[in-house]
Design a protein around this motif. Sequence first.
Motif, PDB file in Angstrom:
ATOM      1  N   ASP A 282       1.433   3.626  -1.027  1.00 27.10           N
ATOM      2  CA  ASP A 282       0.807   3.406   0.144  1.00 27.10           C
ATOM      3  C   ASP A 282      -0.584   3.805   0.326  1.00 27.10           C
ATOM      4  O   ASP A 282      -1.585   3.207   0.482  1.00 27.10           O
ATOM      5  CB  ASP A 282       1.469   4.001   1.525  1.00 27.10           C
ATOM      6  N   THR A 283      -0.876   5.023  -0.317  1.00 28.74           N
ATOM      7  CA  THR A 283      -2.194   5.594  -0.276  1.00 28.74           C
ATOM      8  C   THR A 283      -3.328   4.891  -1.390  1.00 28.74           C
ATOM      9  O   THR A 283      -4.226   4.900  -0.899  1.00 28.74           O
ATOM     10  CB  THR A 283      -2.057   7.366  -0.524  1.00 28.74           C
ATOM     11  N   LEU A 284      -2.391   4.638  -2.196  1.00 33.59           N
ATOM     12  CA  LEU A 284      -3.343   3.745  -3.396  1.00 33.59           C
ATOM     13  C   LEU A 284      -3.469   2.306  -2.972  1.00 33.59           C
ATOM     14  O   LEU A 284      -4.284   1.439  -3.701  1.00 33.59           O
ATOM     15  CB  LEU A 284      -2.737   3.936  -4.680  1.00 33.59           C
ATOM     16  N   PRO A 287      -0.131  -3.002  -0.885  1.00 32.76           N
ATOM     17  CA  PRO A 287       0.905  -3.699   0.247  1.00 32.76           C
ATOM     18  C   PRO A 287       2.251  -3.454   0.399  1.00 32.76           C
ATOM     19  O   PRO A 287       2.911  -3.217  -0.770  1.00 32.76           O
ATOM     20  CB  PRO A 287       0.385  -5.365  -0.129  1.00 32.76           C
ATOM     21  N   ALA A 288       2.783  -3.567   1.356  1.00 36.29           N
ATOM     22  CA  ALA A 288       4.028  -3.174   1.742  1.00 36.29           C
ATOM     23  C   ALA A 288       5.056  -4.389   0.773  1.00 36.29           C
ATOM     24  O   ALA A 288       6.048  -3.719   0.604  1.00 36.29           O
ATOM     25  CB  ALA A 288       4.356  -3.354   3.251  1.00 36.29           C
ATOM     26  N   ASP A 289       4.519  -5.194   0.642  1.00 34.08           N
ATOM     27  CA  ASP A 289       5.487  -6.290  -0.206  1.00 34.08           C
ATOM     28  C   ASP A 289       5.198  -6.135  -1.573  1.00 34.08           C
ATOM     29  O   ASP A 289       5.887  -7.118  -2.400  1.00 34.08           O
ATOM     30  CB  ASP A 289       5.283  -7.626   0.473  1.00 34.08           C
ATOM     31  N   TRP A 297      10.554   1.721  -1.560  1.00 34.87           N
ATOM     32  CA  TRP A 297      11.183   1.979   0.022  1.00 34.87           C
ATOM     33  C   TRP A 297      12.756   1.549  -0.014  1.00 34.87           C
ATOM     34  O   TRP A 297      13.362   2.384   0.761  1.00 34.87           O
ATOM     35  CB  TRP A 297      10.376   1.019   0.855  1.00 34.87           C
ATOM     36  N   GLN A 298      13.103   0.822  -0.612  1.00 34.39           N
ATOM     37  CA  GLN A 298      14.675   0.659  -0.903  1.00 34.39           C
ATOM     38  C   GLN A 298      15.395   1.545  -1.319  1.00 34.39           C
ATOM     39  O   GLN A 298      16.530   1.986  -0.749  1.00 34.39           O
ATOM     40  CB  GLN A 298      14.978  -0.857  -1.501  1.00 34.39           C
ATOM     41  N   ALA A 299      14.786   2.246  -2.089  1.00 27.45           N
ATOM     42  CA  ALA A 299      15.523   3.541  -2.847  1.00 27.45           C
ATOM     43  C   ALA A 299      15.558   4.701  -1.655  1.00 27.45           C
ATOM     44  O   ALA A 299      16.559   5.340  -1.346  1.00 27.45           O
ATOM     45  CB  ALA A 299      14.865   4.009  -3.865  1.00 27.45           C
ATOM     46  N   VAL A 300      14.691   4.928  -0.949  1.00 23.48           N
ATOM     47  CA  VAL A 300      14.585   5.996   0.028  1.00 23.48           C
ATOM     48  C   VAL A 300      15.707   5.331   1.215  1.00 23.48           C
ATOM     49  O   VAL A 300      16.565   6.052   1.477  1.00 23.48           O
ATOM     50  CB  VAL A 300      13.233   5.928   1.027  1.00 23.48           C
TER      51      VAL A 300
END
Length: 641
Positions: A282-284, A287-289, A297-300
Amino acid sequence: MALDATTGLVLDEHALDDSVQRASEALLRHRKPDGHFVFELEADTTIPAEYVLLEHFLDRIDRPLQDRIGVYLRACQGAHGGWPLFHDGAFNISASVKAYFALKCIGDDPEAPHMRRAREAILAAGGAETTNVFTRIQLALFGQVPWRAVPVMPLEIMHLPLWFPFHLSKVSYWSRTVIVPLLVLMARRPQARNPRGVDVQELFCTPPEQVTDWIRGPFRSYWGRLFKSLDGVLRHVEPLFPHAGRESATEKAVAFVTERLNGEDGLGGIYPAMANTVMMFDTLGYPADHPDAVTAWQAVRRLLVMEEDRAWCQPCLSPVWDTSLAGHALAEAGLPTDDACVWLRPLQITDVVGDWAVRRPGLRPGGWAFQYQNPYYPDVDDTAVVGMLLHRNGDPAYAEAIERAREWIIGMQSSDGGWGAFEPENIHLHLNHIPFADHGALLDPPTADVSARCVSFLAQIGMPVYDPVMERALEFLQREQEPDGSWYGRWGTNYIYGTWSVLCALNAVGIPPDNPMMTRAVDWLASVQRADGGWGEDEESYGDAPHGRYKESTASQTAWAVLGLMAAGATNHPATARGIAYLAATQKSDGEWTELPYTAVGFPRVFYLRYHGYRLYFPLLALARYRKLRRGNAQRVEYGF
């Protein structure tokens, strides 16, 4: 009831059969359709609290989920007003600050009674300025403390050569996977979106901008004072580092993470590394997709546990560990293990050369991970336990897998004769004194419990006691025995776990029961047995609490003690009978046991664990083994586990 918990006398062998039968049925109820087991793995409230903060960092807030996490967090609040590191534990400042911050983000009124009690407890303990490094990093990400509150960890660490005193290969795998994406965050210093503008300035005794020295002692050694001075120097010179070097270091960090992204199992298979990866992408500006961002994100999200009225987040998943341990318990009860073995066999890592190869170039991979997938970081302990299960299954089809495991485990032995959990020669102890390592768990040195499991596996598959590998290992275990006769348990709580592990290894190699190592351990186990016939040990034994003692008995720790006694040839010892009596007396009608205390550890004195499967498969293993030995089906424990 099969046994009288007071006298420990066997009253009815049929009742013992019934206890084993009900325990077996209870365990099998948890088996997945494909034959594997995976139980919930619970840590303290820091993980679910950090998950709440992660959603607010990203402005990706799932309100119904956060409400359910709030139920979990409130239920874990202690009578002292704050949050502990384990069930019924003492107040912990860092866990309490994170839980309070998360609840405030969820929407709890700061003046609600539970929030007021928490705030008062935090301030009485010195305020949020006294929290540990990882908590201060969370606070910095939300603008609650300046970044000077965090130790300097230059991103240029990615460029350091192997010979340098600090190198990422010289720290544990869990530290490495957490640090690499974190270096990017500490260099870029992003600010959480924090859409609700939540702050926790009321938790500071001294306003953060007025704190003059965040990197403070007491320092444990000369190294600590030296690294403190170095931190001060780096604060002045880091801004002068060339921009090009920083950019190439960023590229190295991103390459490291993406190479090990590990699909839905996540970087390193552990929550902190996964969450840092999400924030790094996100910081770099990903994009979310973006596929990598989606995967991270799915791993979390896969770590979330959704219950009827509450939710929480696990630190990782434990299917290989659970399946292999459950398999041993079922085998001891005389039940088939084919389903477990068939599921485990393909998960052996034979085609990825992991980070361990930095110290062991040329060694063929052959281990198993702790999680569903984690190919760069196979677990020595899991590999030994899986290898023993495949061996005792007896199917010749597993011979090649067992041989690859044998070869890899032998190659992973450290020069002192012991084994660490994931790395050989991970003994750069001075690094535990850098300001970043205030948790004191940066490394993965050899330990008695993991080493004992390796000895058990190698002995079970036929390695003689006079083999040099075995000789060095037994010398290591002998050196590690405590003055009171016990052994320290790095990955289970604590001296009961370590003592059981080593006694099984000594039995496996044929050490006789009258050997002083054996007799001293038996005497120690008998000395810490509780009046109810069980055993329990406080997580505080990793601090200053007495070895092997607690205010209550637990099913898993009682099972370890009994298994240790039987491995030491003390099946007929009164303490063994009383321990079995305790297990039979406390078994519920559904065949299970209740166990709220935590009986495992991630990082001693910092991070503790409750394996929800321990209360099921370890008591079954103990009861079934006792039945087998008492009936003369075996003169000694047949397997190394």
